[in-house]
Scaffold this motif. Structure first.
Motif, mmCIF file in Angstrom:
data_model
loop_
_atom_site.group_PDB
_atom_site.id
_atom_site.type_symbol
_atom_site.label_atom_id
_atom_site.label_comp_id
_atom_site.label_asym_id
_atom_site.label_seq_id
_atom_site.Cartn_x
_atom_site.Cartn_y
_atom_site.Cartn_z
ATOM 1 N N CYS A 155 7.588 0.476 3.462
ATOM 2 C CA CYS A 155 5.976 0.656 3.583
ATOM 3 C C CYS A 155 5.669 2.069 4.725
ATOM 4 O O CYS A 155 4.326 2.369 4.405
ATOM 5 N N LEU A 193 12.089 1.578 6.508
ATOM 6 C CA LEU A 193 10.881 0.629 6.142
ATOM 7 C C LEU A 193 10.331 1.261 4.872
ATOM 8 O O LEU A 193 9.675 2.373 5.125
ATOM 9 N N TYR A 214 7.221 -7.298 0.620
ATOM 10 C CA TYR A 214 6.471 -6.720 1.857
ATOM 11 C C TYR A 214 5.500 -7.856 2.375
ATOM 12 O O TYR A 214 5.243 -8.823 1.634
ATOM 13 N N ALA A 215 5.098 -7.507 3.771
ATOM 14 C CA ALA A 215 3.908 -8.353 3.957
ATOM 15 C C ALA A 215 3.034 -7.630 4.727
ATOM 16 O O ALA A 215 1.856 -7.579 4.478
ATOM 17 N N CYS A 216 3.252 -7.119 5.908
ATOM 18 C CA CYS A 216 2.352 -6.294 6.589
ATOM 19 C C CYS A 216 1.949 -5.020 6.363
ATOM 20 O O CYS A 216 0.660 -4.652 6.555
ATOM 21 N N LYS A 217 2.651 -4.255 5.542
ATOM 22 C CA LYS A 217 2.373 -2.753 5.331
ATOM 23 C C LYS A 217 2.073 -2.082 6.462
ATOM 24 O O LYS A 217 1.182 -1.063 6.425
ATOM 25 N N GLY A 218 2.438 -2.507 7.633
ATOM 26 C CA GLY A 218 2.018 -1.650 8.876
ATOM 27 C C GLY A 218 3.241 -1.416 9.543
ATOM 28 O O GLY A 218 3.050 -0.902 10.892
ATOM 29 N N GLY A 219 4.400 -1.465 9.312
ATOM 30 C CA GLY A 219 5.446 -1.082 10.100
ATOM 31 C C GLY A 219 6.054 -1.955 11.169
ATOM 32 O O GLY A 219 6.960 -1.839 11.935
ATOM 33 N N VAL A 220 5.472 -3.395 10.979
ATOM 34 C CA VAL A 220 5.718 -4.210 11.976
ATOM 35 C C VAL A 220 6.649 -5.436 11.792
ATOM 36 O O VAL A 220 7.575 -5.995 12.348
ATOM 37 N N CYS A 221 6.634 -5.990 10.368
ATOM 38 C CA CYS A 221 7.333 -7.243 10.079
ATOM 39 C C CYS A 221 8.792 -7.051 9.543
ATOM 40 O O CYS A 221 9.556 -8.046 9.699
ATOM 41 N N GLY A 222 8.915 -5.726 9.025
ATOM 42 C CA GLY A 222 10.177 -5.832 8.448
ATOM 43 C C GLY A 222 10.724 -6.103 7.125
ATOM 44 O O GLY A 222 11.891 -5.997 6.572
ATOM 45 N N THR A 223 9.725 -6.760 6.406
ATOM 46 C CA THR A 223 9.984 -7.502 5.083
ATOM 47 C C THR A 223 10.457 -6.484 4.180
ATOM 48 O O THR A 223 11.182 -6.684 3.223
ATOM 49 N N CYS A 224 9.835 -5.066 4.180
ATOM 50 C CA CYS A 224 10.101 -4.119 3.074
ATOM 51 C C CYS A 224 11.235 -3.220 3.344
ATOM 52 O O CYS A 224 11.493 -2.262 3.005
#
Ligand code: FES
Length: 375
Positions: A360, A358, A320-330
């Motif tokens: 997150c 996602l 994960y990275a942003c936990k905000g639904g923005v980066c797509g890492t999760c």
């Protein structure tokens, strides 16, 4: 590279270049044995982690970090786009990212004020699908503020490696002094005068006669774009910046008849939104099974938590990275069950249709949910 294969390594800062009063470019040296892992596509991003002083494995924390800057949970993560071009097929000897100071932003303040050459930071291997592999064609980007960062990598790679490609960059910023990568973009204009078109719109500064100023919103773009370029012939549109600019640009393009499949988006800022309340039909007890790095486990989901939070309690290595639904890492593949996502600014419609979610932003909508982070 899939999110499931993303890993952190400690990378040494080899240069800190001030771009504007409120932004810096950080360059990280990549040792030869890690270069294959840091091979990136133009437009991808890196997550950077700052651990609290004394946190386990603080090897990767920057030297000179003060505990005050780290989040109470022991670490903060942010994603930053790579701005450097992709020069060859071998992995890069260095990667460079741009970091703009965000008011009250812990990591960006730390990056702008404290990080120095020689510091060691945890940097995740590259990820993201806002990319353009060089190919012939006519492409365009509409960017706001630090949204230039991935597009700089995209356009400089494309023009250097594909002589049959053209690019139109429409960028908006507050003032010339606050514009990131001004020189790098001017260099592109000098180097590729026939193939690179640049339009700069400043919202808080009068420009020379003939150049547009003010905000780039849907109405403005709907009038400006057809006057600048053959909208219907553009092979790919890259929109990057704050949510409002990206959504306005998408509406303008759709209104001009551009197909959704030709539009690629990356959002940089989204205000925190409260999670939507669970619908009455939501199950009272749910279990998530997750496959991660070849190992799987099943755990009960606590009330109100996201599936990422459940997995992280048991597998701290979940991506994960942003936990905000923005980066797509999760991003994870939904193998079984159903989920309800609070929001999604990272996955393209094809990805959600193919079954990706996602983690997150996901909450269980069935009693059993199975995710695969390795796909
Ligand atoms: S962690 Fe960034 S979208 Fe989930």
């Amino acid at each position: 590279m899939t999110a499931g294969k993303s890993r952190f390594h400690g990378l040494r800062v080899s240069a800190v270049d001030r771009l504007t009063d409120d932004s810096v470019a950080l360059t990280f040296a990549v040792p030869p044995e890690l270069r294959a892992e840091y091979r990136y596509a133009p437009g991808q991003h890196l997550a950077i982690r700052r651990r609290a002083s004394g946190a386990e494995g603080a090897e990767g924390a920057a030297a000179g970090a003060t505990p005050a800057g780290a989040a109470g949970g022991g670490e903060i993560r942010r994603t930053y786009s790579v701005c450097s071009p992709v020069l060859g097929a071998d992995g890069p000897a260095e990667v460079r990212v741009g970091v703009r100071l965000v008011e009250g932003g812990e990591f960006s303040t730390y990056a702008n004020k404290e990080i120095a050459v020689g510091d060691l930071l945890d940097v995740m291997t590259p990820a993201g699908r806002f990319t353009l592999e060089p190919r012939p064609g006519h492409f365009a980007a509409i960017v706001g503020g630090s949204g230039i960062t991935p597009v700089l990598s995209i356009v400089s790679t494309l023009l250097a490696r594909q002589p049959e490609a053209r690019f139109c960059l429409i960028r908006s910023d507050r003032t010339a002094a606050s514009t990131m990568f001004l020189e790098e973009v001017a260099d592109l204009k000098d180097r590729y005068p026939q193939r690179f078109q640049l339009v700069t719109v400043l919202s808080r500064e009068e420009q020379q006669a003939g150049l547009p100023s003010g905000r780039l919103d849907e109405e403005r773009l709907s009038g400006l774009l057809p006057a600048l370029l053959p909208v219907g012939e553009i092979d790919g549109w890259f929109l990057c910046g704050p949510l409002g600019l990206v959504q306005g640009a998408e509406r303008a393009l759709r209104g001009l008849g551009v197909r959704r499949a030709r539009i690629h988006e990356e959002i940089f800022y989204v205000d925190a939104a409260p999670a939507a309340p669970a619908p009455a039909s939501a199950p009272t007890h749910s279990t998530v099974t997750a496959q991660l790095d070849g190992r799987s486990g099943s755990w009960p989901v606590r009330e109100g938590e996201s599936l990422l939070e459940t997995v992280l309690r048991n597998r701290p290595d979940a991506p994960y990275a942003c936990k905000g639904g923005v980066c797509g890492t999760c991003r994870a593949f939904l193998v079984d069950g159903e989920v309800r996502m609070d929001r999604n600014y990272a996955l393209e419609p094809e990805e959600t249709e193919a079954g990706y979610v996602l983690a997150c932003q996901s909450h269980p909508a069935t009693e059993r949910v199975e995710l695969d982070f390795d796909r």
